[in-house]
Design an enzyme around this catalytic site. Structure first.
Site, PDB file in Angstrom:
ATOM      1  N   GLU A   1       0.816  -1.219   0.000  1.00  0.00           N
ATOM      2  CA  GLU A   1       0.000   0.000   0.000  1.00  0.00           C
ATOM      3  C   GLU A   1       0.853   1.275   0.000  1.00  0.00           C
ATOM      4  O   GLU A   1       0.746   2.115   0.902  1.00  0.00           O
ATOM      5  CB  GLU A   1      -0.966  -0.019   1.189  1.00  0.00           C
TER       6      GLU A   1
ATOM      7  N   GLU B   1      -5.365  -8.453  -0.545  1.00  0.00           N
ATOM      8  CA  GLU B   1      -5.786  -8.191   0.841  1.00  0.00           C
ATOM      9  C   GLU B   1      -7.108  -7.462   0.882  1.00  0.00           C
ATOM     10  O   GLU B   1      -7.328  -6.499   0.146  1.00  0.00           O
ATOM     11  CB  GLU B   1      -4.749  -7.345   1.595  1.00  0.00           C
TER      12      GLU B   1
END
Length: 408
Positions: A169, A252
């Protein structure tokens, strides 16, 4: 004679009525409300029209942040016969190389059940970053080779890593292990060192499958050539088709942090997996495998969310192909289909509060019957089987349920 004729006529009408609902009607449960189950449009399965390759369905085990899975929990997580059957394990690349070897027991157990292993680094070691911290900051360009060696060391220590992500991320700022990298900065590292990281590169793993970020990343043609798999998360995002000539992995997500045994939310997880598959994704990975909101609770028991994931993970194994299927044949009903050789697997979700009769047709494959597994608010993976003829059949989908059919 008149009496016999009336009986014959009644039987003929009954047979005619049944034949309109397919070659084989299998109810398997009564409509407790006394209403006739709703008849829906046919779900058309075309086994000859293949779509994406399926890598698998999995979850994360982040040993450095929570306790490792126990031996029994590894079996529950990855065993496709008696457990959830997860076929992907996601692990963290610690910034401290002395932690690497401790990942092996769970990695080795997952691989023994046929699971693949993907690894993500949240941050480079602090000494390789411009802020000398494990939180935020950027990777020093002068540390590119050292960071690649760090990632490669992880892969060689644990063995058998399918793909590695250099940054988790990178497009959001957080207060835990992280790096803040623009798409161009991440691409610059991969262009320079992507071949030296010990495993194929998966990237850029944005938190919201950010198309602009991914497009910019791929505009670096050298980085693109060294990136084997595109990946990202779907926080705040709806799964969408992203066609760039590479597999797309959803690596995820947490549907929410409610109790994992809440059935309404578990059905939501089923629909989320359905949406990812219909967006063409090759992989679906949950966050923590063992958590109050995960597929396994803290005591190692399979939760309702876990049983939902098992409907996919147990029977849609790595290497299966998604095949053409009517995705939403009627309101509240969602269907995907897969094949491996001559075997067909169908997963059907019924979000409706009433039993729903669902007709199917199968072309491009010879199917004589199905083993069937169903999960509802009160039952987990109950099983039976039924035969069909002519490639057409219909079944009653229990109210608010997930059903998996495996051909035989």
């Amino acid at each position: 004679m008149k009496k016999n004729f009336i009986c014959f006529l009644a039987i003929a009408l009954l047979v005619t009525a049944c034949s309109k609902k397919g070659d084989k009607v299998v109810s398997g449960e009564e409509n407790q409300s006394g209403r006739t189950p709703a008849a829906e449009a046919t779900a058309v399965i075309a086994a000859g029209t293949t779509q994406q390759n399926i890598r698998g369905f999995g979850g994360a085990n982040i040993r450095g942040w929570i306790a490792d899975l126990t031996a029994a929990q590894r079996t529950t997580a990855f065993d496709p016969a008696n457990g959830i059957g997860l076929s992907v394990l996601r692990v963290r690349v610690s910034p401290n190389s002395s932690d690497f070897a401790a990942e092996k027991p769970t990695i080795d157990a997952a691989k023994s059940y046929g699971a693949s292993v993907i690894a993500t680094a949240w941050t480079a070691p602090a000494s390789m970053k411009d802020n000398n911290s494990l939180i935020a900051g950027k990777l020093n360009t002068s540390s590119y080779a050292d960071y690649a060696a760090h990632l490669s060391n992880f892969c060689s220590t644990v063995g058998g890593v399918t793909a590695i992500s250099p940054s988790n991320e990178p497009n959001i700022s957080v207060t835990y292990e992280s790096m803040n990298l623009t798409a161009s900065e991440l691409a610059a590292f991969v262009a320079a060192q992507g071949s030296n990281c010990g495993a194929p590169i998966m990237a850029p793993e944005t938190f919201n499958m950010n198309k602009t970020y991914m497009d910019t990343y791929l505009s670096n043609t050298t980085a693109a050539s060294k990136t084997s798999f595109m990946c990202g998360h779907i926080y705040g995002a709806t799964p969408y088709v992203y066609s760039v000539g590479k597999e797309v992995w959803m690596t995820e997500h947490i549907y929410n942090t409610n109790d994992a045994n809440g059935w309404a939310d578990a059905l939501g997880v089923a629909k989320e997996i359905h949406d990812c598959m219909n967006a063409g994704y090759n992989m679906y990975v949950w966050w923590y495998i063992r958590r109050s909101y995960g597929p396994m609770d803290e005591s190692g028991n399979i939760t309702k969310r876990g049983y939902v994931m098992a409907h996919y993970a147990r029977w849609v194994r790595p290497g299966y192909l998604k095949i053409s299927c009517t995705a939403n044949p009627a309101t509240g009903v969602y269907v995907t289909a897969y094949k491996s050789g001559s075997k067909i697997v169908v997963v059907a979700i019924n979000q409706n509060t009433a039993i729903t009769y669902q007709p199917f047709t199968v072309s491009g494959a010879t199917v004589t019957g199905f083993n069937r597994y169903r999960t509802t608010s009160t039952a987990n993976l109950t099983s039976d089987s039924f035969s069909i003829t002519g490639g057409s059949f219909g079944i009653n989908l229990p109210a608010q349920s997930v059903t998996t059919l495996i051909s035989y």
